[in-house]
Design a protein around this motif. Structure first.
Motif, PDB file in Angstrom:
ATOM      1  N   ALA A  96     -45.678 -10.959  45.111  1.00  0.00           N
ATOM      2  CA  ALA A  96     -46.190 -11.213  43.765  1.00  0.00           C
ATOM      3  C   ALA A  96     -45.249 -12.075  42.933  1.00  0.00           C
ATOM      4  O   ALA A  96     -45.693 -12.925  42.159  1.00  0.00           O
ATOM      5  N   ASP A  97     -43.945 -11.879  43.076  1.00  0.00           N
ATOM      6  CA  ASP A  97     -42.955 -12.600  42.274  1.00  0.00           C
ATOM      7  C   ASP A  97     -42.848 -14.041  42.771  1.00  0.00           C
ATOM      8  O   ASP A  97     -42.493 -14.282  43.929  1.00  0.00           O
ATOM      9  N   ARG A  99     -40.657 -16.243  42.307  1.00  0.00           N
ATOM     10  CA  ARG A  99     -39.310 -16.596  42.748  1.00  0.00           C
ATOM     11  C   ARG A  99     -39.062 -16.163  44.185  1.00  0.00           C
ATOM     12  O   ARG A  99     -38.311 -16.806  44.913  1.00  0.00           O
ATOM     13  N   LEU A 100     -39.681 -15.059  44.576  1.00  0.00           N
ATOM     14  CA  LEU A 100     -39.433 -14.506  45.913  1.00  0.00           C
ATOM     15  C   LEU A 100     -40.341 -15.091  46.982  1.00  0.00           C
ATOM     16  O   LEU A 100     -40.148 -14.819  48.164  1.00  0.00           O
ATOM     17  N   ARG A 101     -41.312 -15.887  46.548  1.00  0.00           N
ATOM     18  CA  ARG A 101     -42.188 -16.502  47.550  1.00  0.00           C
ATOM     19  C   ARG A 101     -41.445 -17.537  48.377  1.00  0.00           C
ATOM     20  O   ARG A 101     -41.744 -17.739  49.564  1.00  0.00           O
ATOM     21  N   GLY A 152     -43.920 -21.811  40.725  1.00  0.00           N
ATOM     22  CA  GLY A 152     -42.929 -21.020  40.013  1.00  0.00           C
ATOM     23  C   GLY A 152     -42.593 -21.593  38.655  1.00  0.00           C
ATOM     24  O   GLY A 152     -42.414 -20.852  37.680  1.00  0.00           O
ATOM     25  N   GLU A 155     -45.494 -20.913  36.261  1.00  0.00           N
ATOM     26  CA  GLU A 155     -45.558 -19.515  35.830  1.00  0.00           C
ATOM     27  C   GLU A 155     -44.331 -19.108  35.023  1.00  0.00           C
ATOM     28  O   GLU A 155     -44.218 -17.960  34.588  1.00  0.00           O
ATOM     29  N   ALA A 157     -41.246 -18.825  36.016  1.00  0.00           N
ATOM     30  CA  ALA A 157     -40.254 -18.061  36.766  1.00  0.00           C
ATOM     31  C   ALA A 157     -39.108 -18.937  37.259  1.00  0.00           C
ATOM     32  O   ALA A 157     -38.023 -18.440  37.553  1.00  0.00           O
TER      33      ALA A 157
END
Length: 209
Positions: A96-97, A99-101, A152, A155, A157
């Motif tokens: 979902a985050d 940044r972590l994708r 990112g 959004e 982030a």
């Protein structure tokens, strides 16, 4: 195509005359076994006779999959990247985050490419047709990183950066990891992709206390 791109590659003779029908289930298993063998050992040193012997099948069965050795390894290479892409995208979709994708994507690439032996990589980039498949997928990986960065940023982030440059940098790093150039310090491929993602997200800044 008038002949093999590398001497000794196409040892099929007139493969079409020796083809036989193989049921879909047997064909799928054969492709899976072929993929495991080729990814582990490469393909330049293996003839169709060798492959048939190692897989306990006839050459006619192999010719039911592809007309000659080059067509076979191209099909296997395309299949490997197609399956890897599906698995990686599923992993990214579960994050979902924004940044972590990016690390999820790069970790997925690392897991996929860790299945390729050094010999397979050398053979793949040494043959024009399989090298083209590899370049296509490397370019797609670069574009995907650009998209993840753009998402990112949109959004809120990630800070706004040059996504094209970052994507191209990642593509070069992927090639460097797979060729071993970036592993001279003792990192494994998986560790290298983790470091790549961390550098891309955080640069060289020390973590806040």
């Amino acid at each position: 195509m008038t002949g093999p791109l590398i001497a000794g590659l196409d040892d099929s003779g007139n493969g079409s005359a020796r083809r036989r029908r193989v049921d879909p289930e047997r064909r799928a298993q054969l492709l899976k076994d072929l993929e495991e063998l080729v990814l582990a050992e490469g393909f330049m040193a293996l003839s169709m006779d060798d492959l048939a012997h190692r897989l306990h099948c006839s050459k006619a069965t192999l010719y039911s999959v592809a007309g000659n050795k080059e067509q076979l390894v191209v099909a296997l290479t395309k299949g490997f990247f197609r399956q890897a892409t599906e698995q990686i995208e599923q992993a990214v979709a579960d994050v979902a985050d924004p940044r972590l994708r990016i690390p999820a994507y790069l970790s997925g690439v690392g897991r996929a490419m860790s299945r390729c032996s050094t010999q397979y990589y050398a053979d793949m980039i040494g043959l024009r047709s399989t090298a083209a498949v590899y370049r296509t997928n490397s370019a797609a990986a670069a574009r995907r990183v650009q998209e993840l960065i753009a998402d990112g940023v949109k959004e809120g982030a990630l800070r706004s950066i040059d996504g094209t440059f970052a994507g191209q940098l990642v593509a070069l790093a992927i090639e460097g990891v797979q060729s071993g150039v970036l592993l001279s310090g003792g990192l494994s491929a998986g560790e290298a992709y983790t470091e790549m993602a961390d550098l891309l997200l955080h640069g060289l800044s020390a973590p806040q206390a």
